[in-house]
Design a protein around this motif. Structure first.
Motif, PDB file in Angstrom:
ATOM      1  N   TRP A  22     -28.910  -3.693  25.625  1.00 46.45           N
ATOM      2  CA  TRP A  22     -28.032  -4.420  24.733  1.00 46.45           C
ATOM      3  C   TRP A  22     -28.490  -4.273  23.290  1.00 46.45           C
ATOM      4  CZ3 TRP A  22     -29.773  -8.483  21.658  1.00 46.45           C
ATOM      5  CH2 TRP A  22     -31.017  -9.042  21.996  1.00 46.45           C
ATOM      6  N   GLU A  23     -27.576  -4.483  22.383  1.00 45.19           N
ATOM      7  CA  GLU A  23     -27.886  -4.458  20.953  1.00 45.19           C
ATOM      8  C   GLU A  23     -27.287  -5.697  20.297  1.00 45.19           C
ATOM      9  OE1 GLU A  23     -26.545  -0.871  19.161  1.00 45.19           O
ATOM     10  OE2 GLU A  23     -27.888   0.424  20.342  1.00 45.19           O
ATOM     11  N   GLY A  24     -27.980  -6.175  19.259  1.00 45.01           N
ATOM     12  CA  GLY A  24     -27.502  -7.338  18.531  1.00 45.01           C
ATOM     13  C   GLY A  24     -27.508  -7.094  17.037  1.00 45.01           C
ATOM     14  N   GLU A  25     -26.722  -7.871  16.345  1.00 46.60           N
ATOM     15  CA  GLU A  25     -26.622  -7.722  14.893  1.00 46.60           C
ATOM     16  C   GLU A  25     -26.516  -9.103  14.259  1.00 46.60           C
ATOM     17  OE1 GLU A  25     -24.100  -4.548  13.083  1.00 46.60           O
ATOM     18  OE2 GLU A  25     -23.040  -6.278  12.220  1.00 46.60           O
ATOM     19  N   ALA A  26     -27.259  -9.287  13.188  1.00 45.40           N
ATOM     20  CA  ALA A  26     -27.206 -10.555  12.458  1.00 45.40           C
ATOM     21  C   ALA A  26     -27.533 -10.278  11.000  1.00 45.40           C
ATOM     22  CB  ALA A  26     -28.189 -11.563  13.043  1.00 45.40           C
ATOM     23  N   ARG A  27     -27.116 -11.186  10.124  1.00 44.21           N
ATOM     24  CA  ARG A  27     -27.398 -11.009   8.693  1.00 44.21           C
ATOM     25  C   ARG A  27     -28.771 -11.603   8.373  1.00 44.21           C
ATOM     26  NH1 ARG A  27     -23.292  -8.842   6.240  1.00 44.21           N
ATOM     27  NH2 ARG A  27     -21.185  -9.023   7.122  1.00 44.21           N
ATOM     28  N   ASP A  28     -29.458 -10.886   7.529  1.00 42.01           N
ATOM     29  CA  ASP A  28     -30.794 -11.305   7.130  1.00 42.01           C
ATOM     30  C   ASP A  28     -30.694 -12.622   6.384  1.00 42.01           C
ATOM     31  OD1 ASP A  28     -33.324 -11.605   5.856  1.00 42.01           O
ATOM     32  OD2 ASP A  28     -33.647  -9.447   6.157  1.00 42.01           O
ATOM     33  N   ALA A  29     -31.524 -13.591   6.802  1.00 40.60           N
ATOM     34  CA  ALA A  29     -31.485 -14.923   6.173  1.00 40.60           C
ATOM     35  C   ALA A  29     -31.914 -14.874   4.717  1.00 40.60           C
ATOM     36  CB  ALA A  29     -32.369 -15.881   6.965  1.00 40.60           C
ATOM     37  N   ALA A  30     -32.662 -13.827   4.335  1.00 38.05           N
ATOM     38  CA  ALA A  30     -33.178 -13.749   2.964  1.00 38.05           C
ATOM     39  C   ALA A  30     -32.069 -13.545   1.945  1.00 38.05           C
ATOM     40  CB  ALA A  30     -34.200 -12.605   2.861  1.00 38.05           C
ATOM     41  N   ASP A  31     -31.128 -12.603   2.235  1.00 36.99           N
ATOM     42  CA  ASP A  31     -30.055 -12.377   1.272  1.00 36.99           C
ATOM     43  C   ASP A  31     -28.669 -12.712   1.812  1.00 36.99           C
ATOM     44  OD1 ASP A  31     -29.468 -10.307   2.982  1.00 36.99           O
ATOM     45  OD2 ASP A  31     -30.288  -8.753   1.690  1.00 36.99           O
ATOM     46  N   GLY A  32     -28.576 -12.889   3.138  1.00 38.00           N
ATOM     47  CA  GLY A  32     -27.302 -13.273   3.745  1.00 38.00           C
ATOM     48  C   GLY A  32     -26.260 -12.187   3.720  1.00 38.00           C
ATOM     49  N   LYS A  33     -26.624 -10.990   3.317  1.00 39.36           N
ATOM     50  CA  LYS A  33     -25.646  -9.911   3.222  1.00 39.36           C
ATOM     51  C   LYS A  33     -25.973  -8.735   4.133  1.00 39.36           C
ATOM     52  CE  LYS A  33     -24.412 -10.973  -1.576  1.00 39.36           C
ATOM     53  NZ  LYS A  33     -24.327 -10.439  -2.961  1.00 39.36           N
ATOM     54  N   THR A  34     -27.217  -8.301   4.098  1.00 38.58           N
ATOM     55  CA  THR A  34     -27.577  -7.083   4.815  1.00 38.58           C
ATOM     56  C   THR A  34     -27.669  -7.343   6.319  1.00 38.58           C
ATOM     57  OG1 THR A  34     -28.890  -6.385   2.912  1.00 38.58           O
ATOM     58  CG2 THR A  34     -29.263  -5.216   5.004  1.00 38.58           C
ATOM     59  N   PRO A  35     -26.831  -6.660   7.154  1.00 39.77           N
ATOM     60  CA  PRO A  35     -26.929  -6.859   8.605  1.00 39.77           C
ATOM     61  C   PRO A  35     -28.147  -6.129   9.165  1.00 39.77           C
ATOM     62  CG  PRO A  35     -25.274  -5.210   8.116  1.00 39.77           C
ATOM     63  CD  PRO A  35     -25.752  -5.740   6.783  1.00 39.77           C
ATOM     64  N   SER A  36     -28.817  -6.792  10.058  1.00 46.40           N
ATOM     65  CA  SER A  36     -29.974  -6.194  10.717  1.00 46.40           C
ATOM     66  C   SER A  36     -29.660  -6.058  12.203  1.00 46.40           C
ATOM     67  CB  SER A  36     -31.210  -7.071  10.524  1.00 46.40           C
ATOM     68  OG  SER A  36     -31.540  -7.161   9.149  1.00 46.40           O
ATOM     69  N   ARG A  37     -30.116  -4.951  12.796  1.00 47.38           N
ATOM     70  CA  ARG A  37     -29.837  -4.679  14.199  1.00 47.38           C
ATOM     71  C   ARG A  37     -31.116  -4.730  15.023  1.00 47.38           C
ATOM     72  NH1 ARG A  37     -26.251  -1.413  11.415  1.00 47.38           N
ATOM     73  NH2 ARG A  37     -24.059  -1.614  12.078  1.00 47.38           N
ATOM     74  N   VAL A  38     -30.960  -5.232  16.235  1.00 46.39           N
ATOM     75  CA  VAL A  38     -32.079  -5.288  17.175  1.00 46.39           C
ATOM     76  C   VAL A  38     -31.578  -4.804  18.532  1.00 46.39           C
ATOM     77  CG1 VAL A  38     -33.276  -7.172  15.997  1.00 46.39           C
ATOM     78  CG2 VAL A  38     -31.577  -7.687  17.759  1.00 46.39           C
ATOM     79  N   GLY A  39     -32.492  -4.484  19.418  1.00 42.47           N
ATOM     80  CA  GLY A  39     -32.115  -4.043  20.748  1.00 42.47           C
ATOM     81  C   GLY A  39     -32.980  -4.695  21.815  1.00 42.47           C
ATOM     82  N   GLY A  40     -32.524  -4.629  23.059  1.00 50.69           N
ATOM     83  CA  GLY A  40     -33.296  -5.228  24.149  1.00 50.69           C
ATOM     84  C   GLY A  40     -32.730  -4.834  25.496  1.00 50.69           C
ATOM     85  N   ALA A  41     -33.153  -5.563  26.500  1.00 54.91           N
ATOM     86  CA  ALA A  41     -32.725  -5.264  27.871  1.00 54.91           C
ATOM     87  C   ALA A  41     -32.355  -6.547  28.592  1.00 54.91           C
ATOM     88  CB  ALA A  41     -33.826  -4.538  28.624  1.00 54.91           C
ATOM     89  N   VAL A  42     -31.419  -6.404  29.516  1.00 55.54           N
ATOM     90  CA  VAL A  42     -31.075  -7.482  30.444  1.00 55.54           C
ATOM     91  C   VAL A  42     -31.409  -6.965  31.844  1.00 55.54           C
ATOM     92  CG1 VAL A  42     -29.243  -8.886  31.441  1.00 55.54           C
ATOM     93  CG2 VAL A  42     -29.230  -8.390  28.990  1.00 55.54           C
ATOM     94  N   GLU A  43     -32.257  -7.692  32.534  1.00 52.89           N
ATOM     95  CA  GLU A  43     -32.648  -7.286  33.881  1.00 52.89           C
ATOM     96  C   GLU A  43     -32.121  -8.298  34.906  1.00 52.89           C
ATOM     97  OE1 GLU A  43     -36.717  -5.525  34.430  1.00 52.89           O
ATOM     98  OE2 GLU A  43     -37.014  -6.505  32.486  1.00 52.89           O
TER      99      GLU A  43
END
Length: 342
Positions: A89-110
């Protein structure tokens, strides 16, 4: 749970030259693992959920391992499975520091264990994230709280599909439709038989009534009349006979065809009979009652209703020939072939 292909061989159907598993009597086992992989990919790939400014989505099915199969016998579906599933899976959220730049993360569901033994329970779901930090934890929380519920909903869809036959569902439904159609025909014919028994014979038709004695058990005579191999033996002609109510038969090289309406082992045979030489649409009803007043002595009471007086060619000897056929070509030959008294 037994592994696919390791079932008791006494119950696994052997392959016939024509590929037929007659009436689904034997276990017919189907491997459902590849079908399940495709099923999960279709259900879960690009599955997305959002919570505020955080969005997560299943990108692909990384792995699906284990055993999955469906056994079918007499139309009854028995699924068996023990599988594990890993999703990326992948996720996306805006950086709390500037509230504009989206940051992406990844992981797994087992999902480590989905089993038919626990079909009524939701399996364990583990959510992990590759990237740490505040955004990774926020995305992981959304996947664990909201994404998990949607994933489990899809897993339940797969479990229900397996219970209905998995990849063989369409084939089973087609067979049920055919069986229902045959059953409807049989019910209409059975209703017609009951009306015939209550009323007079059809115009231009006669009824043949015979009582014959045999030195044998009633069940033995019943089995002979319902066994196509024995028919071939004592008549020296081809025969095909179903032993099921509603099943069809063909005897005397196809000269006589019909359908079983009622069968009670050792006691009763009721069939719809038609000779190929009869006028179009003309059908008769044969009723054979077996009575065994003492062990080894059986009386057969035959009633053959709606025998036409003439065939399609205008010959007026149908009733006479049919009665003679019962006496000489069937009953007398059974006595001679099986030693049941001359």
């Amino acid at each position: 749970m037994a592994k696919f292909g390791e079932g008791d061989k006494r119950w696994i159907v052997a392959e016939r030259p024509d590929g037929t598993n007659v009436h689904n009597w034997h276990w017919a086992e189907t491997n459902c693992l590849e079908w399940s992989r495709t099923f999960f990919k279709t259900l879960l790939t690009n599955l997305a959920v959002t919570d505020g400014d955080v969005s997560v989505a299943v990108k692909r099915v990384e792995k699906l391992d284990g055993e999955a199969y469906v056994n079918v016998r007499k139309g009854k579906v028995i699924p068996g499975y023990e599988i594990s599933v890993t999703l990326a899976w992948e996720g996306e959220a805006r950086d709390a520091a500037d509230g504009k730049t989206p940051s992406r993360v990844g992981g797994a569901v087992e999902i480590p264990y989905i089993s038919d033994e626990n079909a009524g329970e939701d399996p364990e779901v583990r959510v992990t994230v590759k990237d740490g930090g505040e955004i990774g934890e926020r995305a992981k929380r959304v996947m664990a709280e909201k994404g998990k519920a949607v994933i489990l909903e899809r897993v339940r869809v797969w479990v229900e599909s397996m219970a209905k036959g998995g990849p063989v569902k369409d084939e089973l439904e087609a067979k049920k439709a055919v069986a229902q159609k045959d059953n409807d025909v049989w019910k209409r014919e059975e209703s017609a038989v009951k009306k015939e028994e209550k009323g007079d014979a059809k115009k231009g038709c006669k009824t043949i009534s015979l009582t014959e004695r045999f030195n044998c058990r009633a069940r033995d005579l019943f089995e002979i009349l319902m066994d196509e191999n024995r028919w071939r033996g004592f008549t020296q002609s081809n025969a095909r006979i179903s032993k099921e109510v509603g099943g069809e038969f063909s005897i005397f090289d196809g000269s006589v065809t019909g359908r079983n309406l009622e069968l009670e082992e050792g006691k009763l045979i009721v069939q719809r009979w038609r000779f190929g030489s009869w006028p179009d649409g003309m059908q008769s009803t044969v009723r054979i009652v077996f009575e065994e007043p003492e062990a080894g002595v059986t009386f057969v009471k035959l009633t053959h209703n709606d025998v036409p007086e003439e065939d399609r060619y205008g010959n007026a000897t149908v009733v006479e020939n049919t009665e003679r056929g019962w006496r000489d070509l069937i009953f007398q030959r059974i006595r001679a072939a099986f030693g049941f008294g001359i």
